[in-house]
Design an enzyme around this catalytic site. Structure first.
Site, PDB file in Angstrom:
ATOM      1  N   THR A 117      -7.219  -3.802   5.457  1.00 49.47           N
ATOM      2  CA  THR A 117      -6.903  -4.756   6.518  1.00 49.47           C
ATOM      3  C   THR A 117      -7.877  -4.656   7.687  1.00 49.47           C
ATOM      4  OG1 THR A 117      -5.259  -5.255   8.226  1.00 49.47           O
ATOM      5  CG2 THR A 117      -5.223  -3.039   7.369  1.00 49.47           C
ATOM      6  N   TYR A 141       0.197   1.146  10.712  1.00 47.78           N
ATOM      7  CA  TYR A 141      -0.128   0.326   9.533  1.00 47.78           C
ATOM      8  C   TYR A 141      -1.637   0.403   9.270  1.00 47.78           C
ATOM      9  CZ  TYR A 141      -1.341  -3.886   6.961  1.00 47.78           C
ATOM     10  OH  TYR A 141      -1.890  -4.764   6.065  1.00 47.78           O
TER      11      TYR A 141
END
Ligand code: UDP
Length: 327
Positions: A117, A141
């Site tokens: 990501t 995350y």
């Protein structure tokens, strides 16, 4: 036909990847614990229920299907939850991925495609985000995904695990045929929340912060259509098949849109007002995340075909109205 083990194949991006893999002549084998995924999204190949932390179950599935490669989508991916419960993210994402990687290596499955990501980059003022940008994630995350990237590099050095890492920008849209689409419970992502608000399925959308240092004060993101994104994964698989070696690719279009601009496009596409209120910033959000790389286009030959904001919202809107969405 070659089997590809698709972790998270019952989820949003994984289910679209299964459709693309099948269309490209592969058999996608979904491995999913159904915590955030949906069994009725597994339409394009076999399904094996299991958890990434269950090494014995993974070994069994590798032995049964002898996959040519792994596409690893399964992960917890909500920034807000990651801020509140970091342990969950480290355990599920990092320990789960490590268990999967060890099982793959032991099974001799050495081609690995990984969903990472742009959240691994963190905030960089006025810096073009390419694959060499230093990674300073603002939330657990992003940190968990960066850690998995490191594990892949170590396993390549020690065990020859070839990998393609895709750093996604913001994924939106749905299969234009509405066979699969985005469906999270709880939903936290901007586009589906907007469409839900338009349809009166939930309260007004809260815009998280209007005091960012951007032209209209709201955060800017680079939105990429899920179908374009999964096409890149098939190209990444071909890249590994051709023995081209491990590589990191950003997957974004290079165009940034603010939350207000996404609201305006949603209004235009649906011809309906988007009920919304202004709220405070959401912890862990970066001001601006826009890809500054053309590596995927240049080296993989990746051409986003549906990634205009209007098309992404139109496809998501079709999925919302398809009847499949109301599970
Ligand atoms: N966002 C918002 N309200 C919401 C959900 C998201 O204003 O209810 C904003 C969020 O702050 C970010 C953008 O929309 O700037 C995209 O957020 P999303 O959660 O969809 O993806 P993320 O960027 O966290 O991966």
């Amino acid at each position: 036909m070659s089997n590809i083990l698709v972790t998270g194949g019952a989820g949003y991006i994984g289910s679209h990847a299964c459709k693309a893999l099948k269309a490209a002549g592969y058999t996608p084998v979904t491995f999913d614990n159904l915590v955030t995924g949906w069994q009725d999204a597994v339409k394009f190949g076999p399904f094996e229920q299991g958890d990434l932390l269950d090494r014995a179950r993974l070994d069994e599935v590798f032995a049964k299907y002898q996959p040519q490669a792994v596409m690893h989508f399964a992960a917890l991916s909500q920034v807000g939850e990651a801020m509140a419960e970091p342990g969950k993210y480290w355990r599920n994402n990092v320990s789960g991925s490590l268990t999967l990687i060890e099982s793959a290596v032991e099974a001799g499955c050495l081609d690995f495609v990984f969903s990472s990501t742009c959240a691994t980059y963190g905030d960089h003022d006025n810096v073009v985000l390419d694959e060499d940008t230093p990674q300073h994630p603002l939330n657990s995350y992003g940190a968990s995904k960066r850690a998995i990237e490191d594990i892949l590099r170590d396993f390549e050095a020690a065990h020859g695990l070839r990998h393609v890492i895709f750093r996604y920008f913001n994924v939106a849209g749905a299969d234009p045929e509405a066979e699969v689409g985005e469906f999270h419970r709880p939903e936290t992502h901007l586009v589906p929340l907007m469409l839900d608000a338009i349809e009166g399925k939930r309260d007004a959308l809260t815009v998280f912060g209007t005091d960012y240092d951007t032209p209209d004060g709201t955060c800017i993101r680079d939105y990429v259509h899920v179908c374009d994104l999964v096409d890149a994964h098939v190209l990444g698989l071909n890249w590994l098949e051709q023995g081209k070696g491990s590589r990191v690719f950003n997957l974004g279009t290079g165009s940034g849109f603010s939350v207000r601009e996404v609201l305006d496009h949603s209004r235009a596409v649906t011809n309906r007002e988007v009920p919304h209120v202004i709220g405070p910033r959401r912890g862990g959000d970066c001001t601006k995340l826009v890809s500054g790389s053309v590596r995927a286009a240049r080296e993989l030959g990746w051409t986003p075909r549906r990634s205009t904001l209007a098309e992404m919202i139109a496809d998501a809107w079709r999925w919302h109205q398809s009847g499949h969405y109301d599970r």
